[in-house]
Design a protein around this motif. Structure first.
Motif, PDB file in Angstrom:
ATOM      1  N   PRO A  34       0.830  -1.214   0.000  1.00  0.00           N
ATOM      2  CA  PRO A  34       0.000   0.000   0.000  1.00  0.00           C
ATOM      3  C   PRO A  34       0.860   1.258   0.000  1.00  0.00           C
ATOM      4  CG  PRO A  34       0.085  -0.963   2.198  1.00  0.00           C
ATOM      5  CD  PRO A  34       0.901  -1.854   1.314  1.00  0.00           C
ATOM      6  N   HIS A  54      -4.809   4.471  -4.929  1.00  0.00           N
ATOM      7  CA  HIS A  54      -5.215   3.986  -3.602  1.00  0.00           C
ATOM      8  C   HIS A  54      -6.251   4.944  -3.002  1.00  0.00           C
ATOM      9  CE1 HIS A  54      -3.586   1.743   0.182  1.00  0.00           C
ATOM     10  NE2 HIS A  54      -4.775   1.321  -0.199  1.00  0.00           N
ATOM     11  N   LEU A 189      -9.559   0.881   3.811  1.00  0.00           N
ATOM     12  CA  LEU A 189      -8.560  -0.092   3.366  1.00  0.00           C
ATOM     13  C   LEU A 189      -9.196  -1.450   3.100  1.00  0.00           C
ATOM     14  CD1 LEU A 189      -5.536   0.714   5.727  1.00  0.00           C
ATOM     15  CD2 LEU A 189      -5.782   1.291   3.317  1.00  0.00           C
ATOM     16  N   TRP A 193      -8.971  -3.047  -0.631  1.00  0.00           N
ATOM     17  CA  TRP A 193      -8.211  -4.285  -0.833  1.00  0.00           C
ATOM     18  C   TRP A 193      -9.109  -5.441  -1.256  1.00  0.00           C
ATOM     19  CZ3 TRP A 193      -4.464  -4.185   4.029  1.00  0.00           C
ATOM     20  CH2 TRP A 193      -3.661  -3.046   3.937  1.00  0.00           C
TER      21      TRP A 193
END
Length: 576
Positions: A34, A54, A189, A193
Motif C-alpha cells: 500500500p 489507492h 482499506l 483491498w
C-alpha cells in the motif's frame, strides 16, 4: 537339557515424525504494497502487480452535509509575499547553477529570459483535434455506494460522493474531518483491498480464506497501524495467514543484492535505510515528508508563472492527474537540453472534445526535479519533517514491550546488587540490559511513559536526498559497514524517474562521500535487473514469500486470535 532362552522382542520407542512442510504455492500468496498514491497488489506468481490509485469514493448518506474530498495533490500553503520572494530566489539560484554547467560536448548552457516564454504562452489557444473523448464518466446508480481506483477519480464533480485517500505521507491519513478516524481509514482499506482482489485478481472475498497475504510496510512505522492492518488481513478479510516485512529489505531481495543503502522516493515520502544481509539497521532509517507529489505541485506552480494556457483546478482529480502526466512528460535533468523548448500535450476529458496545446518551456523542467537535492523549494507545500525510529511507546495488549524489558532488567540488576549476589549473575544481568538498550535508539529515556515511536530530527536545514543518504550511512556502527554501504546505493520508487537525474546525483554525491571512502568504487542501482523501480519492492516481497526460510514468518489466523500483537514479537523478521 538346558532350556533355550529366547529374547522377547523389544518394542521400539516411538519417534515423533514431524510432518513435512509443504512448499508455498506462489499462486496462493497475495502481496500487498500500500502506498500514498498507488496500491500494488497481485499474486506472488505474477511478474508484475496490478496497480490502481489507492483511493475510495463513498456515497454521502448524511443528507445536505458538505461533500468531503481529500486532495489528490498535496495542498499548497498560504504563500505570503515573503515566501514567494524566497522561492523565486531559490529558483534563480538553481537557474544560475544550471547556466554554469557544461553540456556533454563542452558548451555552456544559456540562461533563458522568463518573459520570452511567458509572452508566448499567454497567447496560446487550444486546437480541437477530435470529437468527444472516449473516456467515460463513472456510471453511478443506486446499487453502487463505493468506487475505488480510477472509477473514484472519474466521478462527475457534482456527484454526492466523499473521496478518501486512506494513506498520506506513508502513514494513515488521520484527521478531524469526515473519514479521518482510525475506524474509517481501516474500513476504507478493507473496501479497497477486498474490491481489488475481486476485480483485479478474480478472487471472491469468501475465498480469501484459502490465500496467504504478504504486507509490505514503511521502515519508519507506527506499531498501532501495523497491528490494525494485520488484524484487518486475518480477521476482517479472512486470509489464512500473513507476514509483514519492511520496504527496504524487500527492495534488496527484488534487486538481488545482499547489502545496500536503499533510497525509496515515493509519491509523498522519501525513505532511506541501510540494509545488510536482510536486516534493516534501525538507527539508519530516515523518513522525509516529500516525494514525487511535491515535485508535481512545484512544477504546477512554475507553469503558472509561465502563463500556462490550460487552467488546472487542483480540486478536480482529473486535472491533478493531468499535471502529474505533464511532469512525467516534460521534466528531466538532461543538461544537453537547454534554451526555449517547444512542447505539446493533449487534454482528454469525458464527453468533451480532445484539445491540443503547444507551449514553450525553459529550465523550470529541470529545476522542479532538482528540488530533491534543494528541498527548500518544497516549502511551497508546507514545512517538512525528517523522522527516525525511536523506542516504541508500547501497546495495551503487548505488556512485554521494550520499555518493560529494560525496566525489569534494571530492577533485577538493582535487586541483585543490593543482595550481594554472585558476580556472574550480576554480569549476566548487566549484559542482558545493555543488549536490549543497544537494539534501540536513544532518543527518549526508557522510563518515559509518553515516549514516541517516531522522532523528528531537529536540523537547521532540511535534508536533500544526497544529504539523507549521507546521514543514514554515517549512523552505522563500524567503518567496515559504512564502506560497504557507500559502495552500493539502491534507488526504488517512482518519485525520481527523471532522465539524467541519477547522473546528476552521481556527480553531486561523489563530492559528499568522506575522503576515506572516495577511492572505493561504488555502484548506483536505478533499474535493478531491468525492473521498473516502482515495482522492485513488490517483486522482492513476492520472491521472499516463496522461500523455505520464510516458512517461520507466517502468522496463522489461530495464532493471531490467541496471542494477538504479541505474536509479531516472535515472528516479525525485524525488531518489533
Amino acid at each position: 537339557m538346558a532350556p533355550i532362552l529366547t529374547k522377547k522382542p523389544v518394542n521400539p520407542i516411538p519417534v515423533a515424525v514431524e510432518p513435512a512442510v509443504e512448499p508455498i504455492q506462489p499462486s496462493s500468496v497475495i502481496v500487498i504494497h500500500p502506498g500514498s498514491m498507488y496500491l500494488r497488489i497481485g499474486r506472488a506468481s505474477e511478474s508484475y502487480p496490478k496497480v490502481i490509485p489507492h483511493v475510495i469514493a463513498r456515497r454521502n448518506r448524511l443528507g445536505p452535509s458538505p461533500i468531503h474530498r481529500d486532495p489528490t495533490l498535496v495542498p499548497l500553503i498560504n504563500l505570503s509575499q515573503e515566501l514567494k520572494s524566497q522561492l523565486h530566489n531559490y529558483q534563480v539560484t538553481l537557474g544560475s547553477i544550471l547556466a554554469s554547467c557544461m553540456t556533454s560536448d563542452g558548451r555552456l548552457r544559456n540562461s533563458i529570459p522568463l518573459n520570452i516564454v511567458t509572452e508566448y504562452n499567454s497567447k496560446v489557444k487550444p486546437q480541437v483535434i477530435s470529437g468527444k473523448s472516449d473516456i467515460p464518466w463513472t456510471k453511478v446508480d443506486d446499487q453502487h455506494d463505493i468506487f475505488i481506483g480510477e472509477d473514484a477519480l472519474r466521478l462527475q464533480p457534482g456527484e454526492n460522493f466523499n473521496i478518501h485517500w486512506p494513506i498520506r505521507r506513508g502513514q494513515f491519513n488521520l484527521h478531524s474531518g469526515v473519514g479521518g478516524s482510525m475506524t474509517s481509514v481501516l474500513s476504507d482499506l478493507e473496501a479497497i483491498w477486498s474490491t481489488a482482489c475481486q476485480k483485479l485478481l478474480d478472487i471472491s472475498p469468501k475465498d480469501l480464506k484459502s490465500f496467504r497475504a504478504v504486507l509490505v510496510i514503511s521502515d519508519v512505522y507506527k506499531r498501532e497501524h501495523v497491528r490494525e492492518m494485520v488484524y484487518l488481513l486475518l480477521t476482517r478479510l479472512g486470509f489464512m495467514s500473513c507476514f509483514v516485512h519492511l520496504e527496504s529489505v524487500c527492495a534488496t531481495f527484488g534487486a538481488g543484492v545482499s547489502f545496500a543503502c536503499v533510497v525509496d522516493v515515493g509519491d509523498q515520502k522519501t525513505a532511506v535505510s541501510c540494509v545488510e544481509d536482510g536486516i534493516s539497521h534501525k538507527n539508519t532509517r530516515l523518513n522525509i515528508n516529500y516525494g514525487g507529489n511535491d515535485i508535481t505541485r512545484l512544477f504546477h506552480w512554475f507553469l503558472g508563472k509561465l502563463s500556462f494556457p490550460y487552467k488546472c483546478s487542483p480540486e478536480l482529480p482529473l486535472d491533478c492527474l493531468t499535471v502529474q502526466e505533464l511532469k512525467e512528460q516534460l521534466c528531466h535533468v538532461n543538461l544537453d537540453i537547454y534554451g526555449v523548448q517547444d512542447k505539446y500535450f493533449t487534454i482528454k476529458r469525458p464527453s468533451v472534445p480532445v484539445l491540443r496545446y503547444g507551449i514553450k518551456v525553459g529550465d523550470e523542467c529541470l529545476i522542479a526535479p532538482l528540488a530533491l537535492f534543494h528541498p527548500e523549494l518544497f516549502g511551497i507545500t508546507g514545512p517538512k519533517k525528517v523522522q527516525t525510529h525511536t523506542r516504541n511507546e508500547g501497546l495495551p495488549d503487548d505488556p512485554y514491550d521494550e520499555q518493560y524489558l529494560i525496566q525489569t532488567q534494571r530492577r533485577g540488576v538493582k535487586d541483585v546488587a543490593e543482595g550481594h549476589p554472585d558476580q556472574s549473575a550480576l554480569d549476566e544481568s548487566h549484559l542482558n540490559a545493555s543488549l536490549l538498550e543497544e537494539d534501540m535508539d536513544s532518543a527518549d529515556p526508557p522510563t518515559n511513559p509518553n515516549a514516541k515511536e517516531m522522532e523528528d530530527i531537529s536540523c537547521d536545514q532540511l535534508f536533500g536526498v544526497d544529504q539523507a543518504i549521507l546521514q543514514s550511512i554515517e549512523r552505522c556502527d563500524s567503518e567496515e559497514v559504512k564502506r560497504k554501504l557507500y559502495s552500493c546505493i539502491l534507488f526504488v520508487g517512482g518519485g525520481m524517474m527523471f532522465q539524467g537525474i541519477h547522473s546528476w546525483f552521481h556527480n553531486k554525491f561523489r563530492t559528499l562521500v568522506p575522503r576515506m571512502y572516495r577511492a572505493d568504487p561504488y555502484d548506483i542501482i536505478t533499474r535493478p535487473k531491468d525492473l521498473d523501480p516502482r515495482v522492485t519492492v513488490w517483486k522482492g516481497a513476492a520472491l521472499m514469500s516463496c522461500l523455505d526460510t520464510a516458512q517461520e514468518l507466517w502468522i496463522k489466523k489461530k495464532e493471531w486470535m490467541k496471542y494477538n500483537v504479541k505474536i509479531l514479537r516472535e515472528k516479525a523478521p525485524f525488531i518489533w
